[in-house]
Every structure is written in C-alpha cells, then in structure tokens.
Design a protein around this motif. Structure first.
Motif, PDB file in Angstrom:
ATOM      1  N   LEU A 192       0.817  -1.212   0.000  1.00  0.00           N
ATOM      2  CA  LEU A 192       0.000   0.000   0.000  1.00  0.00           C
ATOM      3  C   LEU A 192       0.851   1.263   0.000  1.00  0.00           C
ATOM      4  CD1 LEU A 192      -2.897  -0.976   2.431  1.00  0.00           C
ATOM      5  CD2 LEU A 192      -3.068  -0.532  -0.024  1.00  0.00           C
ATOM      6  N   ARG A 193       2.003   1.216   0.607  1.00  0.00           N
ATOM      7  CA  ARG A 193       2.882   2.388   0.585  1.00  0.00           C
ATOM      8  C   ARG A 193       3.384   2.662  -0.823  1.00  0.00           C
ATOM      9  NH1 ARG A 193       6.185   1.344   6.274  1.00  0.00           N
ATOM     10  NH2 ARG A 193       4.701   2.444   7.627  1.00  0.00           N
ATOM     11  N   LEU A 194       3.503   1.624  -1.638  1.00  0.00           N
ATOM     12  CA  LEU A 194       3.858   1.816  -3.043  1.00  0.00           C
ATOM     13  C   LEU A 194       2.680   2.413  -3.806  1.00  0.00           C
ATOM     14  CD1 LEU A 194       5.759  -1.529  -3.759  1.00  0.00           C
ATOM     15  CD2 LEU A 194       6.750   0.734  -3.389  1.00  0.00           C
ATOM     16  N   VAL A 195       1.478   1.967  -3.479  1.00  0.00           N
ATOM     17  CA  VAL A 195       0.276   2.512  -4.110  1.00  0.00           C
ATOM     18  C   VAL A 195       0.128   3.987  -3.765  1.00  0.00           C
ATOM     19  CG1 VAL A 195      -2.257   2.424  -4.135  1.00  0.00           C
ATOM     20  CG2 VAL A 195      -0.918   0.300  -4.129  1.00  0.00           C
ATOM     21  N   ALA A 196       0.476   4.346  -2.536  1.00  0.00           N
ATOM     22  CA  ALA A 196       0.316   5.721  -2.064  1.00  0.00           C
ATOM     23  C   ALA A 196       1.171   6.707  -2.846  1.00  0.00           C
ATOM     24  CB  ALA A 196       0.663   5.800  -0.575  1.00  0.00           C
ATOM     25  N   ALA A 197       2.156   6.187  -3.596  1.00  0.00           N
ATOM     26  CA  ALA A 197       2.996   7.079  -4.402  1.00  0.00           C
ATOM     27  C   ALA A 197       2.221   7.688  -5.554  1.00  0.00           C
ATOM     28  CB  ALA A 197       4.203   6.303  -4.930  1.00  0.00           C
ATOM     29  N   ASP A 198       1.070   7.111  -5.891  1.00  0.00           N
ATOM     30  CA  ASP A 198       0.215   7.643  -6.973  1.00  0.00           C
ATOM     31  C   ASP A 198      -0.891   8.470  -6.333  1.00  0.00           C
ATOM     32  OD1 ASP A 198      -1.310   8.219  -9.136  1.00  0.00           O
ATOM     33  OD2 ASP A 198      -1.687   6.150  -9.740  1.00  0.00           O
ATOM     34  N   PRO A 199      -0.801   9.816  -6.402  1.00  0.00           N
ATOM     35  CA  PRO A 199      -1.779  10.663  -5.710  1.00  0.00           C
ATOM     36  C   PRO A 199      -3.164  10.678  -6.347  1.00  0.00           C
ATOM     37  CG  PRO A 199      -0.303  12.001  -7.019  1.00  0.00           C
ATOM     38  CD  PRO A 199       0.208  10.588  -7.117  1.00  0.00           C
ATOM     39  N   GLN A 200      -3.279  10.246  -7.606  1.00  0.00           N
ATOM     40  CA  GLN A 200      -4.564  10.294  -8.298  1.00  0.00           C
ATOM     41  C   GLN A 200      -4.906   8.919  -8.875  1.00  0.00           C
ATOM     42  OE1 GLN A 200      -3.884  13.554 -11.114  1.00  0.00           O
ATOM     43  NE2 GLN A 200      -4.952  14.951  -9.737  1.00  0.00           N
ATOM     44  N   PRO A 201      -5.447   8.044  -8.059  1.00  0.00           N
ATOM     45  CA  PRO A 201      -5.784   6.706  -8.542  1.00  0.00           C
ATOM     46  C   PRO A 201      -6.906   6.741  -9.573  1.00  0.00           C
ATOM     47  CG  PRO A 201      -6.672   7.058  -6.340  1.00  0.00           C
ATOM     48  CD  PRO A 201      -5.784   8.231  -6.640  1.00  0.00           C
ATOM     49  N   SER A 202      -6.856   5.833 -10.531  1.00  0.00           N
ATOM     50  CA  SER A 202      -7.903   5.724 -11.545  1.00  0.00           C
ATOM     51  C   SER A 202      -9.107   4.998 -10.960  1.00  0.00           C
ATOM     52  CB  SER A 202      -7.370   4.939 -12.746  1.00  0.00           C
ATOM     53  OG  SER A 202      -7.070   3.601 -12.355  1.00  0.00           O
ATOM     54  N   SER A 255      -2.727   0.729   7.165  1.00  0.00           N
ATOM     55  CA  SER A 255      -3.214   0.072   5.952  1.00  0.00           C
ATOM     56  C   SER A 255      -4.637   0.519   5.634  1.00  0.00           C
ATOM     57  CB  SER A 255      -3.169  -1.455   6.106  1.00  0.00           C
ATOM     58  OG  SER A 255      -1.847  -1.917   6.225  1.00  0.00           O
ATOM     59  N   ILE A 256      -5.488   0.540   6.650  1.00  0.00           N
ATOM     60  CA  ILE A 256      -6.878   0.948   6.447  1.00  0.00           C
ATOM     61  C   ILE A 256      -6.953   2.411   6.034  1.00  0.00           C
ATOM     62  CG2 ILE A 256      -9.077   1.313   7.646  1.00  0.00           C
ATOM     63  CD1 ILE A 256      -8.324  -1.208   9.298  1.00  0.00           C
ATOM     64  N   ARG A 257      -6.128   3.241   6.658  1.00  0.00           N
ATOM     65  CA  ARG A 257      -6.118   4.661   6.288  1.00  0.00           C
ATOM     66  C   ARG A 257      -5.722   4.832   4.823  1.00  0.00           C
ATOM     67  NH1 ARG A 257      -2.220   8.178   5.655  1.00  0.00           N
ATOM     68  NH2 ARG A 257      -0.624   6.873   6.629  1.00  0.00           N
ATOM     69  N   LEU A 258      -4.685   4.119   4.397  1.00  0.00           N
ATOM     70  CA  LEU A 258      -4.238   4.240   3.005  1.00  0.00           C
ATOM     71  C   LEU A 258      -5.289   3.704   2.035  1.00  0.00           C
ATOM     72  CD1 LEU A 258      -0.465   3.228   3.342  1.00  0.00           C
ATOM     73  CD2 LEU A 258      -1.396   5.504   2.836  1.00  0.00           C
ATOM     74  N   LEU A 259      -5.959   2.633   2.421  1.00  0.00           N
ATOM     75  CA  LEU A 259      -7.022   2.103   1.567  1.00  0.00           C
ATOM     76  C   LEU A 259      -8.136   3.130   1.374  1.00  0.00           C
ATOM     77  CD1 LEU A 259      -7.290  -1.571   2.848  1.00  0.00           C
ATOM     78  CD2 LEU A 259      -6.886  -0.880   0.487  1.00  0.00           C
ATOM     79  N   LEU A 260      -8.560   3.762   2.457  1.00  0.00           N
ATOM     80  CA  LEU A 260      -9.623   4.757   2.372  1.00  0.00           C
ATOM     81  C   LEU A 260      -9.173   5.989   1.584  1.00  0.00           C
ATOM     82  CD1 LEU A 260     -11.023   4.533   6.009  1.00  0.00           C
ATOM     83  CD2 LEU A 260     -12.114   3.706   3.917  1.00  0.00           C
ATOM     84  N   GLU A 261      -7.936   6.399   1.794  1.00  0.00           N
ATOM     85  CA  GLU A 261      -7.438   7.576   1.094  1.00  0.00           C
ATOM     86  C   GLU A 261      -7.257   7.349  -0.391  1.00  0.00           C
ATOM     87  OE1 GLU A 261      -3.851   8.706   3.066  1.00  0.00           O
ATOM     88  OE2 GLU A 261      -4.884   9.963   4.545  1.00  0.00           O
ATOM     89  N   HIS A 262      -7.072   6.091  -0.781  1.00  0.00           N
ATOM     90  CA  HIS A 262      -6.819   5.811  -2.188  1.00  0.00           C
ATOM     91  C   HIS A 262      -7.953   5.068  -2.864  1.00  0.00           C
ATOM     92  CE1 HIS A 262      -2.866   7.010  -0.805  1.00  0.00           C
ATOM     93  NE2 HIS A 262      -2.614   7.300  -2.054  1.00  0.00           N
TER      94      HIS A 262
END
Length: 310
Positions: A192-202, A255-262
């Motif tokens: 998820l930390r790698l996913v967080a590098a993309d600020p605008q998910p599709s 993890s949950i925070r990153l999931l919600l944010e992305h």
C-alpha cells in the motif's frame, strides 16, 4: 523401446524424489550415469507436470536447483518458465515458502526471463501474490526491488480475478497466524505504501482498493446468503479477528487509512454488507475522523439509493 521409456519414467521419478528431499549426491549420481540422458531426465514430469526444479524450489533446496540448472545449460531458460498443470512455476514454488535464496537464484540466473515475475498460476496468483498470501515480506521485497521489476504492474497482476498481490496480502492479514498479530498487516502495508505514491488513482485502482478492503474484512458475496442458522458468535469472531482491541496494530491502522485515502468505497459496490464493513473498520481502527465520516457517508448513500427489498 518400451523398456527404455519405462526406465526413463522410473529414473525421472527417482530424480524428482531426490530433488524434493534436496539429496544432491543422489541427483548427481543419476545425472552422471552414462546410461542416462540428463536433459531428458531433468525435463521429465509427473502426472501434474511437475519437474525436479519445481520440487527443489518449493523446498528451498538451492544446491539441488543448481544441479538441475547446471546440467540443463541452454535449456535452463525453458525449464525456469515451465509451468505445471496448476500453472505453478519454479519461482512461484519458491515464493510459496518464502525461500529467498531459491528465488534469488532463479531471478539472477543468466538465463532468467523477467516475464517469470508476471506469470500467474491457474489460481490467479503471481510469485508476488503467492509470497504475500504467505506473509513472506522478505520474498516480496526481493521481487519488488529486482532491477527488472515494475511494482505497479506486478501488483495489478490477477486483479481482474480478485487474486492480486494486494488482495493476497489482505487475505493473509485477515486470516494470518494469531500468534504474531503485529506482523499480519506488514505485507499489505508494504504494498500500500507503493500505491500511495500515486496521488490520483484511476477508477480501476479505486475498484481494486474496494476488493482489497473486502478481503481484509473477510467479506465476499457468499455472505449475502448466510442463513439464520449460522452461529452468530462464530461469524462475528471471524469478522472482527483483525480488529481485536486487545491487540494494537499500527500496520493495520495505517493500511486501512491508506485504503480509504486511495479509493476504497469510492466506487459503487452494491452489497448489503457495505455499511457493516464501513462501521466495523472505521470504528475499530484508528483512522482520521474525516475518513471515517466520508466513508460512512458513502456507504449509507449507497444503501439509500438501493431499491426497497434488495
């Protein structure tokens, strides 16, 4: 001719047994026998298409793997890419047990094909997904840090079948070993930390996050059909196992925070269990209040938009 075929089959079985046990001496003895064809012996398989290299990889028997690859020479590339009837390769086999040295041998071999990292079994899991499913963080890092790796693409492999590395890591977190609760979300957080590098998910990435959250909460469509006869205490214990207040878990909460944010729950998912997921996750994990309210608002809106009686 028939006797030769029987002899090759018996020798092949003996070689695979030796590889499975990591018996290097026995393997070398068979391969150096002047009456045998080493290449034919090493390329032989059992009824499921499993080779000696696959068996040695699953057991993490690095020296046995070297024996196979050294004797194959120019055929080593084909052997490393070969898959059995379940779609498993030597790399996936090594990842199953988190055997980092065995994986490194396959990845760094002169004949290695980077495509091996993208291959998925018939169950939908790649080597990264397989490692994540077992909670093998060091094996995951080895794959993600490899010079030929494309982490974003690797994490998406299998997402169309609900079998991505992220989903696998969430499944491990939800159903992992209770004796090490602080580790259960570490593989997921790594990804998820790698996913967080993309600020605008599709939209596709947001939908992927929904699937990950569902796996983390052990929710699937089958739950919609649960009968009234099911043991409610048992179901509740299973659903809340990851959110035990007696077991603080910073990796879980981040993890949950990153999931919600992305994007988790930002894409419509019409399920009668949506509100329950949101309430349990947001209430029991220490996520920021703004995310709690936003996610809960989305869930309630989805439920209110549904036709009556659905």
């Amino acid at each position: 001719m028939q006797e030769e075929a029987v002899g090759l089959e018996e020798m092949g079985r003996a070689l695979r047994e030796a590889a499975d046990e990591g018996d290097v001496a026995a393997m070398r003895s068979m391969l150096l026998d002047p009456c045998t064809d080493p290449a034919a012996l090493l390329m032989s398989t059992d009824n499921w298409g499993t080779t000696a290299l696959m068996l040695a990889s699953v057991g993490g028997h690095v020296e046995a793997m070297r024996v196979v690859l050294d004797h194959l020479s120019s055929n080593a590339a084909a052997m490393m890419m070969l898959a059995n009837s379940r779609g498993g390769t030597a790399l996936i086999g090594a990842a199953t047990g988190g055997h980092v040295d065995a994986m490194r041998l396959l990845l760094d071999h002169p004949s290695a094909n980077p495509a091996a990292m993208m291959h998925s079994s018939k169950y939908g899991y790649s080597a990264l997904g397989t490692a994540a499913l077992g909670g093998h963080v060091h094996a995951m890092r080895l794959l993600l840090d490899h010079p030929s790796a494309d982490p974003a693409v690797m994490m998406a492999v299998g997402s169309n079948r609900g079998r991505s590395a992220l989903v696998a890591a969430a499944q491990f977190a939800a159903d992992g070993d209770d004796c090490c609760p602080g580790h259960r979300c570490v593989p997921l957080l790594l990804l998820l930390r790698l996913v967080a590098a993309d600020p605008q998910p599709s939209d596709a990435q947001r939908a992927h996050m929904n699937e990950v959250m569902k796996a983390l909460c052990m929710v699937d469509e089958e739950e919609e059909g649960e009968s009234d006869d099911d043991d409610e205490d048992e179901k509740e214990e299973k659903k809340l196992a990851l959110f035990d207040d007696d077991q603080p878990d910073d990796a879980r909460d981040e993890s949950i925070r990153l999931l919600l944010e992305h994007g988790a729950f930002a894409v419509p998912y019409n399920s009668p269990v949506m509100s329950r997921i949101i309430r349990e996750v947001c209430a029991m994990a220490r996520v920021p209040q703004r995310l709690n309210e936003a996610a809960l608002g989305v869930a309630i809106a989805r439920q209110e938009d549904k036709p009556r009686g659905v």
